[in-house]
Design a protein around this motif. Structure first.
Motif, PDB file in Angstrom:
ATOM      1  N   GLU A   4      45.751  11.793  31.615  1.00  0.00           N
ATOM      2  CA  GLU A   4      46.286  11.815  30.562  1.00  0.00           C
ATOM      3  C   GLU A   4      45.482  11.188  29.356  1.00  0.00           C
ATOM      4  O   GLU A   4      45.852  11.259  28.134  1.00  0.00           O
ATOM      5  N   VAL A   5      44.208  10.937  29.499  1.00  0.00           N
ATOM      6  CA  VAL A   5      43.520  10.435  28.389  1.00  0.00           C
ATOM      7  C   VAL A   5      42.889  11.837  27.468  1.00  0.00           C
ATOM      8  O   VAL A   5      42.238  12.546  28.232  1.00  0.00           O
ATOM      9  N   PRO A   6      43.160  11.774  26.245  1.00  0.00           N
ATOM     10  CA  PRO A   6      42.610  12.763  25.440  1.00  0.00           C
ATOM     11  C   PRO A   6      41.446  12.605  25.249  1.00  0.00           C
ATOM     12  O   PRO A   6      40.912  11.679  24.957  1.00  0.00           O
ATOM     13  N   VAL A   7      40.364  13.740  25.271  1.00  0.00           N
ATOM     14  CA  VAL A   7      39.056  13.785  24.899  1.00  0.00           C
ATOM     15  C   VAL A   7      38.991  14.991  23.622  1.00  0.00           C
ATOM     16  O   VAL A   7      39.675  15.959  24.151  1.00  0.00           O
ATOM     17  N   GLN A  49      29.216  13.479  22.012  1.00  0.00           N
ATOM     18  CA  GLN A  49      28.235  12.922  22.855  1.00  0.00           C
ATOM     19  C   GLN A  49      27.855  14.429  23.740  1.00  0.00           C
ATOM     20  O   GLN A  49      28.729  14.812  24.336  1.00  0.00           O
ATOM     21  N   LEU A  50      26.392  14.694  23.600  1.00  0.00           N
ATOM     22  CA  LEU A  50      25.995  15.874  24.247  1.00  0.00           C
ATOM     23  C   LEU A  50      26.101  15.536  25.714  1.00  0.00           C
ATOM     24  O   LEU A  50      25.462  14.617  26.247  1.00  0.00           O
ATOM     25  N   ILE A  51      26.827  16.506  26.515  1.00  0.00           N
ATOM     26  CA  ILE A  51      26.903  16.223  27.898  1.00  0.00           C
ATOM     27  C   ILE A  51      26.647  17.386  28.963  1.00  0.00           C
ATOM     28  O   ILE A  51      25.883  17.019  29.766  1.00  0.00           O
ATOM     29  N   ALA A  52      26.372  18.398  28.460  1.00  0.00           N
ATOM     30  CA  ALA A  52      25.987  19.779  28.911  1.00  0.00           C
ATOM     31  C   ALA A  52      25.203  20.728  28.173  1.00  0.00           C
ATOM     32  O   ALA A  52      25.454  20.850  27.022  1.00  0.00           O
TER      33      ALA A  52
END
Length: 75
Positions: A4-7, A49-52
């Motif tokens: 349920e944590v929005p990103v 944040q760049l993740i992929a």
């Protein structure tokens, strides 16, 4: 609980620099040239944040992203 944590997720195909006067003239269906080629990797950001990195796939009227590289922290 974490489900349920929005990103915020962004998939960046490329970028372009345009003067404000040109942006104000952009209409529906306008094409904006990007600073990348068809085979260049797409960048995937989560909460800025760049993740992929990945590749865009198009099938009919649907687009998807294939993740090809996970970016390590500190890069």
């Amino acid at each position: 609980m974490l489900e349920e944590v929005p990103v915020q997720m962004s998939v960046v195909l490329g970028s372009s620099e345009l003067p404000i006067r040109q942006i104000l003239k952009i209409g529906r269906g306008a094409l904006i040239p990007l600073d990348c080629g068809y085979d260049d990797p797409t960048e995937i950001y989560v909460d800025d944040q760049l993740i992929a990195r990945g590749k865009i796939h198009v099938s009919g009227d649907r687009m998807s992203v294939e993740i090809t590289e996970i970016v390590k922290r500190g890069r």
